[in-house]
Design a protein around this motif. Structure first.
Motif, PDB file in Angstrom:
ATOM      1  N   THR A   1      42.804  33.263 -16.661  1.00 25.64           N
ATOM      2  CA  THR A   1      42.541  31.904 -16.302  1.00 25.64           C
ATOM      3  C   THR A   1      40.827  31.786 -16.357  1.00 25.64           C
ATOM      4  O   THR A   1      40.280  32.676 -16.401  1.00 25.64           O
TER       5      THR A   1
ATOM      6  N   MET B   1      42.649  25.584 -22.314  1.00 24.62           N
ATOM      7  CA  MET B   1      42.860  25.888 -20.860  1.00 24.62           C
ATOM      8  C   MET B   1      42.907  27.394 -20.355  1.00 24.62           C
ATOM      9  O   MET B   1      42.415  27.370 -19.394  1.00 24.62           O
TER      10      MET B   1
ATOM     11  N   SER C   1      36.442  26.840 -19.737  1.00 26.04           N
ATOM     12  CA  SER C   1      36.457  25.909 -18.593  1.00 26.04           C
ATOM     13  C   SER C   1      36.210  24.697 -18.896  1.00 26.04           C
ATOM     14  O   SER C   1      35.853  23.976 -18.053  1.00 26.04           O
TER      15      SER C   1
ATOM     16  N   ASP D   1      36.590  20.813 -19.074  1.00 29.01           N
ATOM     17  CA  ASP D   1      37.199  20.127 -17.894  1.00 29.01           C
ATOM     18  C   ASP D   1      37.569  18.589 -18.392  1.00 29.01           C
ATOM     19  O   ASP D   1      38.093  17.800 -17.774  1.00 29.01           O
TER      20      ASP D   1
ATOM     21  N   ALA E   1      48.374  21.242 -16.417  1.00 25.98           N
ATOM     22  CA  ALA E   1      46.915  21.527 -15.975  1.00 25.98           C
ATOM     23  C   ALA E   1      46.893  21.290 -14.496  1.00 25.98           C
ATOM     24  O   ALA E   1      46.297  22.190 -13.765  1.00 25.98           O
TER      25      ALA E   1
ATOM     26  N   ARG F   1      44.185  23.620 -12.693  1.00 20.77           N
ATOM     27  CA  ARG F   1      43.180  23.816 -13.933  1.00 20.77           C
ATOM     28  C   ARG F   1      42.536  22.319 -13.953  1.00 20.77           C
ATOM     29  O   ARG F   1      43.159  21.445 -14.317  1.00 20.77           O
TER      30      ARG F   1
END
Length: 252
Positions: A82, A146, A150, A152, A173, A178
């Motif tokens: 992640t 994802m 990173s 966003d 997400a 996330r």
């Protein structure tokens, strides 16, 4: 500077990161094998790689890393770091898992390059928590975005009647924690593709990311003052765009 992350867990996180950067996602079985197998003796080569050393095995590493949110196990059994896991891996690296470069200068992506995806991942990950503007970005690319970057914010070109699985991607997400906002505009409102880095750098992407396995393309830094003008326009487009509302079930 000492890291609060135990060395053995850090070493496993780096191992997954190394495999990803090489374009080779590990299966969970492979990661278990790595965690459970006693580490070999240090040799010159292994010491240089920096991913071996120490003694013993960690039989609880994989569930621990999943519980604390460092890794995700996908439906096909492969394991991905992640954004948190990648940050953990970078926090204690000694040059093995290099800091992803910011999207500066010129990056050439060729479908003939076996590390094409790794190069693309480093370039997009280098933008940190930035914004990807790709009118033609497809739903099946979000899993990669994802798990490996990173980013966003994503701005797409879509009709409101053609959102497809986007609401469920946004819901997944949110459930994962996330941070990811997806917005869309009518397809005729955008054409060019851009990457706005967290630090404000702007890069132009030649082709949609969907086609990097088919076409030669490049990621190019946009110099000032042109970058400032484009970023203002992109900010306006983002404000005008419709947000994709997250869904987690078909009954919502």
């Amino acid at each position: 500077m000492a890291t609060p992350v135990p060395d053995d867990l850090l070493r496993i996180a780096q191992y997954v990161g190394l495999a990803e950067d090489a374009g080779y996602p590990l299966s969970e079985r492979q990661l278990w094998t790595y965690a459970e197998t006693p580490l070999p003796r240090r040799t010159t080569d292994l010491a240089r790689l920096g991913i071996f050393g120490g003694r013993g095995a960690l039989v609880d590493a994989v569930p621990y890393m999943r519980r604390v949110g460092w890794i995700l196990t996908l439906e096909d059994g492969t394991v991905r770091l992640t954004a948190l896991g990648r940050a953990v891996a970078k926090s204690g690296t000694t040059g093995v898992l290099a800091e992803a470069p910011a999207p500066v200068g010129l990056v050439i992506l060729s479908p003939d390059d076996p590390l094409n995806l790794a190069t693309l991942t480093r370039s997009i990950a280098g933008a940190g928590a930035g914004m990807l503007v790709d009118p033609y970005f497809q739903d099946d690319m979000f899993e990669w975005l994802m798990s490996s970057t990173s980013i966003d914010r994503v701005l797409l070109g879509r009709k409101a009647t053609k959102l497809g699985s986007l609401p469920f991607i946004a819901g997944a997400a949110a459930k994962m924690g996330r941070g990811l906002s997806v917005r869309y505009l009518p397809p005729d409102r955008m054409h060019d593709r851009y990457l706005v880095a967290e630090n404000g750098d702007l890069s132009m992407i030649g082709a949609s990311l969907n086609g990097v396995h088919r076409n030669d393309t490049a990621i190019m830094r946009v110099p000032a003052p042109g970058a400032a003008t484009i970023k203002r326009r992109l900010a306006n487009l983002w404000d005008q765009a419709m947000p994709v509302e997250p869904k987690s079930s078909l009954t919502e």
